[in-house]
Design a protein around this motif. Structure first.
Motif, PDB file in Angstrom:
ATOM      1  N   ALA A 168       0.843  -1.185   0.000  1.00  0.00           N
ATOM      2  CA  ALA A 168       0.000   0.000   0.000  1.00  0.00           C
ATOM      3  C   ALA A 168       0.881   1.238   0.000  1.00  0.00           C
ATOM      4  O   ALA A 168       2.046   1.185   0.384  1.00  0.00           O
ATOM      5  CB  ALA A 168      -0.901   0.002   1.237  1.00  0.00           C
ATOM      6  N   THR A 226       2.410   4.353   1.488  1.00  0.00           N
ATOM      7  CA  THR A 226       2.641   4.804   2.858  1.00  0.00           C
ATOM      8  C   THR A 226       3.491   6.061   2.848  1.00  0.00           C
ATOM      9  O   THR A 226       4.044   6.453   1.825  1.00  0.00           O
ATOM     10  CB  THR A 226       3.328   3.702   3.688  1.00  0.00           C
ATOM     11  OG1 THR A 226       4.458   3.208   2.965  1.00  0.00           O
ATOM     12  CG2 THR A 226       2.377   2.541   3.936  1.00  0.00           C
ATOM     13  N   ASP A 259       7.518   1.590  -1.224  1.00  0.00           N
ATOM     14  CA  ASP A 259       6.416   0.724  -0.819  1.00  0.00           C
ATOM     15  C   ASP A 259       6.662  -0.738  -1.166  1.00  0.00           C
ATOM     16  O   ASP A 259       6.131  -1.627  -0.507  1.00  0.00           O
ATOM     17  CB  ASP A 259       5.112   1.207  -1.464  1.00  0.00           C
ATOM     18  CG  ASP A 259       4.666   2.558  -0.920  1.00  0.00           C
ATOM     19  OD1 ASP A 259       5.001   2.855   0.247  1.00  0.00           O
ATOM     20  OD2 ASP A 259       4.017   3.310  -1.658  1.00  0.00           O
ATOM     21  N   ARG A 304      -4.561  -9.392   4.032  1.00  0.00           N
ATOM     22  CA  ARG A 304      -4.447  -7.982   4.436  1.00  0.00           C
ATOM     23  C   ARG A 304      -5.800  -7.331   4.659  1.00  0.00           C
ATOM     24  O   ARG A 304      -5.904  -6.406   5.472  1.00  0.00           O
ATOM     25  CB  ARG A 304      -3.655  -7.197   3.387  1.00  0.00           C
ATOM     26  CG  ARG A 304      -2.159  -7.471   3.418  1.00  0.00           C
ATOM     27  CD  ARG A 304      -1.390  -6.336   2.791  1.00  0.00           C
ATOM     28  NE  ARG A 304       0.038  -6.590   2.781  1.00  0.00           N
ATOM     29  CZ  ARG A 304       0.956  -5.651   2.666  1.00  0.00           C
ATOM     30  NH1 ARG A 304       0.577  -4.385   2.545  1.00  0.00           N
ATOM     31  NH2 ARG A 304       2.236  -5.946   2.664  1.00  0.00           N
ATOM     32  N   LEU A 318      -6.533  -1.468  10.680  1.00  0.00           N
ATOM     33  CA  LEU A 318      -5.637  -0.326  10.629  1.00  0.00           C
ATOM     34  C   LEU A 318      -5.968   0.642  11.760  1.00  0.00           C
ATOM     35  O   LEU A 318      -7.133   0.864  12.080  1.00  0.00           O
ATOM     36  CB  LEU A 318      -5.750   0.378   9.280  1.00  0.00           C
ATOM     37  CG  LEU A 318      -5.485  -0.496   8.045  1.00  0.00           C
ATOM     38  CD1 LEU A 318      -5.586   0.337   6.764  1.00  0.00           C
ATOM     39  CD2 LEU A 318      -4.123  -1.176   8.127  1.00  0.00           C
ATOM     40  N   GLY A 377      -2.288   5.602  12.105  1.00  0.00           N
ATOM     41  CA  GLY A 377      -1.297   4.892  11.305  1.00  0.00           C
ATOM     42  C   GLY A 377      -0.846   3.641  12.016  1.00  0.00           C
ATOM     43  O   GLY A 377      -0.858   3.545  13.240  1.00  0.00           O
ATOM     44  N   THR A 407       4.876   1.083  12.675  1.00  0.00           N
ATOM     45  CA  THR A 407       3.573   0.414  12.773  1.00  0.00           C
ATOM     46  C   THR A 407       3.170   0.167  14.217  1.00  0.00           C
ATOM     47  O   THR A 407       1.986   0.020  14.511  1.00  0.00           O
ATOM     48  CB  THR A 407       3.567  -0.910  11.999  1.00  0.00           C
ATOM     49  OG1 THR A 407       4.634  -1.746  12.458  1.00  0.00           O
ATOM     50  CG2 THR A 407       3.730  -0.660  10.504  1.00  0.00           C
ATOM     51  N   GLY A 447       2.841  -0.642   4.083  1.00  0.00           N
ATOM     52  CA  GLY A 447       1.695  -1.041   4.894  1.00  0.00           C
ATOM     53  C   GLY A 447       1.784  -2.414   5.507  1.00  0.00           C
ATOM     54  O   GLY A 447       0.796  -2.900   6.070  1.00  0.00           O
TER      55      GLY A 447
END
Length: 300
Positions: free
Chosen positions: A13, A15, A21, A144, A149, A153, A211, A224
């Motif tokens: 994804a 980011t 990415d 995923r 999420l 973030g 993360t 991601g």
């Protein structure tokens, strides 16, 4: 032949971090004393294939995917347990069936090396310690679109109970053949001396996104993913630069293009960090002396 690891790892994804990415972790090198015993452990028990073996080095993986390089260094001492270095190498399997096959093999051949398991919400993981004391995680990712999420973030992770026997009852398929690129390095978890220094290097310089920050542990990724690199101080708080020892050799990171390598080289120079770029790969060390090798996708 199975599908390539890139196909089942999931599309990255977009980011915010400077790390591309499409960044992925690649081969982890271990410096070992007994090459034959360590090769047997990762081949016979973990169920990796020996892809290449010459002299004092063995390369293991699955299909065309290289996962681990074992390099014999008989004269090196054992690493001090509270030093910076490797916490565990995490081998990502394509799905529950392939993970169950490896887990069953571990239970058959080396049950004494099992140290625990956990449902991390994004993944299911089983933990071991190899014959020379290196941590090993065997895991698979949930899709995923099932990950939660976080508003600020990052990805919601946890550590819930996971019964290995129940997992085997649900997923073990003894007639299934583990062929093709059905496993890869998913992430690498490091022992570091302190989290603020780790964050400055891996986030501010290399450009990974945070993360999860637990205070005593930091998880970072690109694209991601839940984490490509974990760092903790659970056993290594206050550790200084690593001394030459058995254990972790280098950690390899693959980025999509040569331009991405050059961008990282520019960033480390701007921060006064030394690196060596031979046109194929950029080599540098983190603040504790862990060797990182960054190369473009498809480089040898």
């Amino acid at each position: 032949m199975g599908v390539t690891a890139a196909a089942w790892r999931g599309a990255p994804a977009a980011t915010a971090g400077a790390a591309p990415d499409g960044t992925q972790m690649d081969t982890v090198e271990l410096l070992v004393r007994d090459l034959d015993a360590m090769t047997a452990y990762y081949q016979r028990a973990v169920t990796l294939d020996v892809l290449d073996q010459s002299g004092a080095t063995a390369v293991l993986g699955r299909g065309t995917q290289r996962i681990m390089t074992l390099r014999q260094e008989r004269e090196l001492p054992t690493a001090a347990p509270r030093s910076a270095g490797l916490y565990h190498t995490a081998i990502l399997f394509q799905d529950q069936r392939h993970l169950a096959a490896s887990l069953a093999s571990m239970a058959q051949h080396v049950p004494q090396t099992y140290t625990g398991s956990a449902d991390h919400l994004v993944s299911e993981a089983f933990y071991f310690t190899d014959p020379e004391g290196n941590g090993v995680e065997l895991y698979h990712d949930r899709p995923r679109d099932q990950w939660q999420l976080l508003p600020g973030g990052g990805v919601q992770m946890g550590s819930l109970p996971l019964d290995p026997n129940g997992f085997l009852r649900d997923w073990l398929d003894e007639d299934a053949a583990d062929v093709g690129d059905t496993a890869a390095i998913g992430h690498v978890h490091l022992q570091v001396g302190d989290i603020p220094t780790a964050r400055r290097f891996y986030v501010d310089v290399l450009g990974f996104d945070v993360t999860a920050d637990l205070g005593s542990a930091l998880f970072v990724s690109a694209g991601g993913y839940h984490h490509h690199i974990g760092m903790n101080t659970w056993q290594s708080a206050g550790a200084g630069p690593r001394a030459a020892a058995l254990g972790l050799g280098d950690v390899r990171i693959v980025v999509p293009t040569r331009d991405d390598v050059e961008s990282i080289a520019d960033r480390i120079r701007s921060h006064g960090i030394a690196g060596a770029d031979d046109g194929r790969a950029l080599r540098l060390a983190d603040p504790w002396g862990t060797s990182l090798v960054i190369s473009p996708e498809g480089a040898a």
